[in-house]
Design a protein around this motif. Structure first.
Motif, PDB file in Angstrom:
ATOM      1  N   PHE A 224       1.093  -1.220  -0.003  1.00  0.00           N
ATOM      2  CA  PHE A 224       0.143   0.063  -0.060  1.00  0.00           C
ATOM      3  C   PHE A 224       0.982   1.192  -0.015  1.00  0.00           C
ATOM      4  O   PHE A 224       0.526   2.470  -0.745  1.00  0.00           O
ATOM      5  N   GLU A 225       1.913   1.319   0.629  1.00  0.00           N
ATOM      6  CA  GLU A 225       2.910   2.401   0.846  1.00  0.00           C
ATOM      7  C   GLU A 225       3.479   2.742  -0.425  1.00  0.00           C
ATOM      8  O   GLU A 225       3.500   3.811  -0.919  1.00  0.00           O
ATOM      9  N   ALA A 226       3.852   1.713  -1.289  1.00  0.00           N
ATOM     10  CA  ALA A 226       4.520   1.744  -2.548  1.00  0.00           C
ATOM     11  C   ALA A 226       3.488   2.425  -3.332  1.00  0.00           C
ATOM     12  O   ALA A 226       3.559   3.194  -4.532  1.00  0.00           O
ATOM     13  N   TRP A 227       2.172   1.697  -3.496  1.00  0.00           N
ATOM     14  CA  TRP A 227       1.123   2.316  -4.260  1.00  0.00           C
ATOM     15  C   TRP A 227       0.930   3.657  -3.934  1.00  0.00           C
ATOM     16  O   TRP A 227       0.638   4.446  -4.953  1.00  0.00           O
ATOM     17  N   LEU A 228       0.795   4.067  -2.895  1.00  0.00           N
ATOM     18  CA  LEU A 228       0.342   5.676  -2.424  1.00  0.00           C
ATOM     19  C   LEU A 228       1.511   6.364  -2.987  1.00  0.00           C
ATOM     20  O   LEU A 228       1.218   7.671  -3.572  1.00  0.00           O
ATOM     21  N   ALA A 229       2.807   6.003  -2.930  1.00  0.00           N
ATOM     22  CA  ALA A 229       3.823   6.746  -3.492  1.00  0.00           C
ATOM     23  C   ALA A 229       3.832   6.860  -4.882  1.00  0.00           C
ATOM     24  O   ALA A 229       3.907   8.004  -5.378  1.00  0.00           O
ATOM     25  N   ALA A 230       3.373   5.849  -5.660  1.00  0.00           N
ATOM     26  CA  ALA A 230       3.286   6.038  -7.005  1.00  0.00           C
ATOM     27  C   ALA A 230       2.096   6.971  -7.494  1.00  0.00           C
ATOM     28  O   ALA A 230       2.399   7.550  -8.345  1.00  0.00           O
ATOM     29  N   GLU A 231       1.060   6.596  -6.444  1.00  0.00           N
ATOM     30  CA  GLU A 231      -0.235   7.499  -6.784  1.00  0.00           C
ATOM     31  C   GLU A 231       0.266   8.999  -6.663  1.00  0.00           C
ATOM     32  O   GLU A 231      -0.673   9.884  -7.683  1.00  0.00           O
ATOM     33  N   ALA A 232       0.917   9.472  -5.737  1.00  0.00           N
ATOM     34  CA  ALA A 232       1.099  10.989  -5.622  1.00  0.00           C
ATOM     35  C   ALA A 232       1.902  11.390  -6.715  1.00  0.00           C
ATOM     36  O   ALA A 232       2.200  12.660  -6.830  1.00  0.00           O
ATOM     37  N   GLN A 233       2.636  10.576  -7.707  1.00  0.00           N
ATOM     38  CA  GLN A 233       3.262  11.067  -8.865  1.00  0.00           C
ATOM     39  C   GLN A 233       2.533  11.696  -9.851  1.00  0.00           C
ATOM     40  O   GLN A 233       1.546  11.370  -9.949  1.00  0.00           O
ATOM     41  N   ASP A 234       3.303  12.709 -10.513  1.00  0.00           N
ATOM     42  CA  ASP A 234       2.339  13.114 -11.863  1.00  0.00           C
ATOM     43  C   ASP A 234       2.281  11.867 -12.883  1.00  0.00           C
ATOM     44  O   ASP A 234       2.830  10.931 -12.813  1.00  0.00           O
ATOM     45  N   ALA A 235       1.461  12.253 -13.790  1.00  0.00           N
ATOM     46  CA  ALA A 235       1.398  11.338 -14.913  1.00  0.00           C
ATOM     47  C   ALA A 235       2.366  11.088 -15.699  1.00  0.00           C
ATOM     48  O   ALA A 235       3.146  11.830 -16.104  1.00  0.00           O
ATOM     49  N   ALA A 236       2.462   9.839 -16.233  1.00  0.00           N
ATOM     50  CA  ALA A 236       3.481   9.325 -17.118  1.00  0.00           C
ATOM     51  C   ALA A 236       3.257  10.233 -18.270  1.00  0.00           C
ATOM     52  O   ALA A 236       2.122  10.383 -18.843  1.00  0.00           O
ATOM     53  N   ALA A 237       4.468  10.656 -19.128  1.00  0.00           N
ATOM     54  CA  ALA A 237       4.446  11.213 -20.408  1.00  0.00           C
ATOM     55  C   ALA A 237       3.787  10.111 -21.546  1.00  0.00           C
ATOM     56  O   ALA A 237       4.226   8.889 -21.273  1.00  0.00           O
ATOM     57  N   PRO A 238       3.194  10.466 -22.555  1.00  0.00           N
ATOM     58  CA  PRO A 238       2.614   9.479 -23.251  1.00  0.00           C
ATOM     59  C   PRO A 238       3.676   8.876 -24.264  1.00  0.00           C
ATOM     60  O   PRO A 238       4.708   9.244 -24.386  1.00  0.00           O
ATOM     61  N   GLN A 239       3.535   7.357 -24.443  1.00  0.00           N
ATOM     62  CA  GLN A 239       4.360   6.719 -25.103  1.00  0.00           C
ATOM     63  C   GLN A 239       3.932   6.113 -26.435  1.00  0.00           C
ATOM     64  O   GLN A 239       2.996   5.420 -26.373  1.00  0.00           O
ATOM     65  N   GLY A 240       4.489   6.300 -27.432  1.00  0.00           N
ATOM     66  CA  GLY A 240       4.091   5.733 -28.831  1.00  0.00           C
ATOM     67  C   GLY A 240       3.452   6.703 -29.482  1.00  0.00           C
ATOM     68  O   GLY A 240       2.761   7.865 -29.044  1.00  0.00           O
ATOM     69  N   GLU A 241       3.171   6.601 -30.706  1.00  0.00           N
ATOM     70  CA  GLU A 241       2.715   7.694 -31.830  1.00  0.00           C
ATOM     71  C   GLU A 241       0.988   7.815 -31.409  1.00  0.00           C
ATOM     72  O   GLU A 241       0.421   8.974 -31.344  1.00  0.00           O
ATOM     73  N   ASP A 242       0.519   6.718 -30.950  1.00  0.00           N
ATOM     74  CA  ASP A 242      -1.106   6.845 -30.698  1.00  0.00           C
ATOM     75  C   ASP A 242      -1.200   7.665 -29.547  1.00  0.00           C
ATOM     76  O   ASP A 242      -2.085   8.311 -29.430  1.00  0.00           O
ATOM     77  N   ALA A 243      -0.664   7.221 -28.279  1.00  0.00           N
ATOM     78  CA  ALA A 243      -0.738   7.952 -27.078  1.00  0.00           C
ATOM     79  C   ALA A 243      -0.372   9.712 -27.338  1.00  0.00           C
ATOM     80  O   ALA A 243      -1.034  10.161 -26.623  1.00  0.00           O
ATOM     81  N   THR A 244       0.660   9.685 -27.748  1.00  0.00           N
ATOM     82  CA  THR A 244       0.951  11.430 -27.988  1.00  0.00           C
ATOM     83  C   THR A 244       0.007  11.795 -28.955  1.00  0.00           C
ATOM     84  O   THR A 244      -0.496  13.115 -28.481  1.00  0.00           O
ATOM     85  N   ARG A 245      -0.529  11.425 -30.009  1.00  0.00           N
ATOM     86  CA  ARG A 245      -1.592  11.952 -30.723  1.00  0.00           C
ATOM     87  C   ARG A 245      -3.014  12.014 -29.792  1.00  0.00           C
ATOM     88  O   ARG A 245      -3.669  13.012 -29.720  1.00  0.00           O
ATOM     89  N   GLY A 246      -2.996  11.093 -28.875  1.00  0.00           N
ATOM     90  CA  GLY A 246      -4.324  11.089 -28.008  1.00  0.00           C
ATOM     91  C   GLY A 246      -4.036  12.269 -26.868  1.00  0.00           C
ATOM     92  O   GLY A 246      -5.348  12.597 -26.821  1.00  0.00           O
ATOM     93  N   ALA A 247      -2.864  12.407 -26.617  1.00  0.00           N
ATOM     94  CA  ALA A 247      -2.721  13.719 -25.590  1.00  0.00           C
ATOM     95  C   ALA A 247      -3.076  14.840 -26.210  1.00  0.00           C
ATOM     96  O   ALA A 247      -3.683  15.786 -25.567  1.00  0.00           O
ATOM     97  N   GLN A 248      -2.845  14.975 -27.627  1.00  0.00           N
ATOM     98  CA  GLN A 248      -3.136  16.119 -28.455  1.00  0.00           C
ATOM     99  C   GLN A 248      -4.661  16.300 -28.558  1.00  0.00           C
ATOM    100  O   GLN A 248      -5.227  17.501 -28.415  1.00  0.00           O
ATOM    101  N   VAL A 249      -5.523  15.235 -28.619  1.00  0.00           N
ATOM    102  CA  VAL A 249      -7.035  15.123 -28.889  1.00  0.00           C
ATOM    103  C   VAL A 249      -7.545  15.483 -27.598  1.00  0.00           C
ATOM    104  O   VAL A 249      -8.419  16.357 -27.332  1.00  0.00           O
TER     105      VAL A 249
END
Length: 333
Positions: A224-249
């Motif tokens: 739980f402590e590890a999950w909460l620490a990860a949950e507190a982080q900012d969002a991961a940058a989009p990976q791949g062409e589709d995800a990058t385009r999805g962020a733009q959409v």
């Protein structure tokens, strides 16, 4: 059928009907018959004691009634009749029910007590759950439609609601608590077994009441402590062409006006926080999974899947944009 045999047959039919009804009560992850938390176990034991007490009372009163009306119907003296009425109809029920009350009241104290451990603020929206974990420094980590708890520790839940009354209930972990707009209510849970349990709004709150569920995950304290620490982080940058385009959409369609994705310009507070939506166990408050087709279906058919939801359906998006947007959201882990 004789006058002497019908009560026995009637009671047999009642017992069989009860067995058939109980056979439909499965011991699943949303069942009071599968207690996996200390508070749920207290309620389970209380229910059994109450059932036995009610059964004893019913058998004695019913048996007395059958005896005096069917087995040995005869004229009674006034003194005997008054004794039966006062003793069987007043004194015995008062003693039995009073004993059950004295037994049950202390059991209700623990789930209502404040605790120095983790505190989670949960707000019931229409029709989803805003979940905020309070950190030791006073900050909060925001999630949605999912509650995670450490096993073996009591977690305090601060409950509120927006606009209408809701009710919070995870049957396998504890009892219900009303969620009232403008008024904080309190409940605490102490899971004793790791696992995933289903919760549900237990108060009719509108058109999508039945579609307002959530997952509750009981985890080992270190996990739980590890999950909460990860949950507190900012969002991961989009990976791949589709995800990058999805962020733009996502940015182009104005999704950030309602949703937050920490680490980006999306800071909306109207809808659920999407910072780690791809790592959750369900989408739409328990009605879909979190695979790419689920995201695409939710985005394009929101109003169909969840009647009267505030989010409009984005059915105007071209298939390529919809696929890209689903890839972006699914990658927010």
């Amino acid at each position: 059928m004789t006058r002497r045999t019908w009560p026995l047959r009637a009671w047999t039919l009642v017992a069989l009907a009860g067995v058939l009804l109980l056979s439909a009560c499965g011991e699943g992850r949303q069942s009071v018959l599968n207690p996996s938390g200390r508070d749920a176990l207290l309620l389970y034991d209380l229910a059994r004691v109450m059932f036995v007490g009610a059964l004893v009372l019913w058998l004695l009163v019913g048996g007395l009634f059958v005896y005096v009306t069917r087995i040995n119907p005869r004229e009674m003296s006034r003194r005997l009749a008054e004794g039966l009425i006062v003793g069987g109809g007043v004194l015995f029920p008062v003693v039995l029910l009073g004993g059950l009350l004295v037994y049950s009241l202390p059991l209700m104290q623990a789930p209502r007590e404040a605790d120095e451990g983790l505190r989670v603020h949960i707000t019931a929206e229409q029709w989803w759950w805003r979940v905020e974990y309070e950190l030791p420094d006073g900050g909060r980590v925001t999630s949605a439609n999912e509650l995670r708890l450490p096993v073996g520790a009591r977690t305090g839940l601060v409950l509120n609601a927006h606009r209408v009354i809701h009710a919070f209930w995870v049957p396998a972990l504890g009892g219900k608590a009303d969620m009232i707009p403008g008024r904080e209510t309190y409940l605490s849970l102490l899971p004793e077994a790791a696992g995933t349990y289903r919760g549900q709004c237990a108060e009719f709150c509108g058109a999508s009441h039945a579609l307002m569920a959530f997952e509750t995950v009981a985890m080992a304290p270190a996990d739980f402590e590890a999950w909460l620490a990860a949950e507190a982080q900012d969002a991961a940058a989009p990976q791949g062409e589709d995800a990058t385009r999805g962020a733009q959409v996502f940015a182009r369609e104005g999704c950030g006006g309602c949703h937050t994705v920490r680490g980006t310009q999306a800071v909306g507070q109207v809808g659920p926080d999407l910072t780690h939506v791809g790592s959750r166990l369900s989408l739409g408050a328990g009605i879909l999974g979190v695979e790419a087709p689920d995201f695409a279906s939710w985005i394009a058919h929101t109003e169909t899947l969840k009647p009267e939801v505030a989010m409009p359906s984005y059915d105007h998006l071209p298939p390529d944009d919809l696929t890209a947007l689903a890839a972006y959201l699914g990658g927010l882990e």
